[in-house]
Design a protein around this motif. Structure first.
Motif, mmCIF file in Angstrom:
data_model
loop_
_atom_site.group_PDB
_atom_site.id
_atom_site.type_symbol
_atom_site.label_atom_id
_atom_site.label_comp_id
_atom_site.label_asym_id
_atom_site.label_seq_id
_atom_site.Cartn_x
_atom_site.Cartn_y
_atom_site.Cartn_z
ATOM 1 N N ILE A 78 36.642 59.691 59.713
ATOM 2 C CA ILE A 78 34.901 60.185 60.463
ATOM 3 C C ILE A 78 34.458 60.114 59.509
ATOM 4 N N ALA A 79 34.637 61.351 58.189
ATOM 5 C CA ALA A 79 33.309 60.833 56.697
ATOM 6 C C ALA A 79 32.863 58.988 56.895
ATOM 7 N N GLN A 81 33.155 56.878 58.407
ATOM 8 C CA GLN A 81 32.719 56.207 59.339
ATOM 9 C C GLN A 81 31.138 56.243 59.926
ATOM 10 N N LYS A 82 30.832 58.384 59.524
ATOM 11 C CA LYS A 82 29.658 58.350 59.304
ATOM 12 C C LYS A 82 28.113 58.012 58.507
ATOM 13 N N ARG A 83 28.957 57.270 57.496
ATOM 14 C CA ARG A 83 28.386 57.020 56.414
ATOM 15 C C ARG A 83 28.392 55.246 56.245
#
Length: 301
Positions: A78-79, A81-83
């Motif tokens: 998720i980290a 993906q958010k970046r």
């Protein structure tokens, strides 16, 4: 890094590491399968995403050890993906999925997803190769992965003197696991006493005939990936041809035999049961050099 198996050809790294990013659009992250109490994944991700060069990174590959053992793997993904990472890959032995990662990964939007599964033989050889593998659990996890319509499935096969006689059968096993919905690649094991060239030259010549026959009578030509698999058989054949220029190293072959016997004793397994062809090669050598081999065994005993 931590792994749930004790594979015969593998010595995982003991610490986490990052590749140098530079101006690349790809980064590989290894060593992320530590147990939660030991994990430094937050610091690892912070270090990675705080690097200004990360703005150019489009692809991330997560491996281990065994990444699916990490309770924070979903948070890592998720980290990234958010970046703004567009492609995320996982390399796994698929022997375990204790935190339901495959279901989570399948539901993830806005990224291209790849799972690479290590398969090193047919059902029997794969279980032999990867000690402590529960083959039924492995096949159940592969079935979960096969159900996904959004994850690209890759199979990576390590080719060594241990499984070189089994690769065509292993390809059949891959089709049993994933039907025709997978891509295939091989990696030649270069370890001195597991490399194909450890075998006596006469046996390498027999291997060459074996692969000529496998290529000539290839059974998956009608499959979507049939041409690719056949190319890999030709790649292995070419490697065998090149190996014939290397003389037989008797000491390396002794080390190979001792390695097999040691791991068979340690794991309570038998090469005779899973690969009679290789067992026959070893027996022939032992009979030919009985006195010399007895001295070697006493030295290592």
């Amino acid at each position: 890094s931590t792994c749930n198996l004790q594979c015969r050809h593998c010595t995982p790294q003991s610490s986490s590491s990052l590749t140098k990013i530079g101006d690349a659009d790809f980064v590989a992250v290894t060593g992320i399968s530590k147990t939660p109490s030991m994990s430094n994944d937050d610091a690892l991700v912070d270090e990675l995403i705080s690097n200004p060069a990360f703005n150019n990174v489009q692809s991330v590959l997560l491996s281990g050890g065994e990444p699916l053992m990490n309770i924070k793997l979903k948070d890592l993904v998720i980290a990234f993906q958010k970046r703004g990472v567009k492609k995320i890959g996982i390399v796994t032995n698929a022997a375990t999925d204790p935190f339901g990662f495959f279901h989570f990964f399948d539901s993830l939007d806005s990224v291209r997803k790849t799972v690479t599964v290590s398969v090193d033989g047919d059902r029997t050889i794969h279980a032999y190769y990867r000690h402590q593998l529960n083959i039924d659990e492995f096949e159940k996890n592969c079935a979960l992965l096969k159900e996904s319509k959004t994850i690209k499935k890759m199979v990576l096969m390590s080719v060594s003197a241990l499984n070189i006689f089994n690769i065509p059968s292993a390809m059949s096993y891959c089709y049993a696991l994933f039907d025709d919905d997978f891509y295939f690649n091989i990696s030649i094991v270069e370890n001195t006493y597991l490399n194909i060239a450890v075998l006596p030259i006469s046996d390498r010549e027999q291997l060459l005939a074996f692969y000529d026959n496998a290529i000539e009578n290839f059974e998956f030509s009608h499959k979507r990936n049939g041409a690719l698999l056949k190319q890999h058989l030709k790649k292995i054949k070419a490697y065998i041809v090149r190996s014939l220029t290397r003389p037989h190293n008797v000491q390396n072959f002794k080390n190979f035999i001792n390695f097999i016997k040691l791991t068979d004793r340690r794991y309570n397994t038998s090469i005779d049961a899973v690969c009679p062809t290789l067992a026959s090669i070893i027996t022939s050598y032992e009979n030919l050099h009985a006195n010399e081999y007895d001295m070697t065994q006493q030295t290592h005993g």
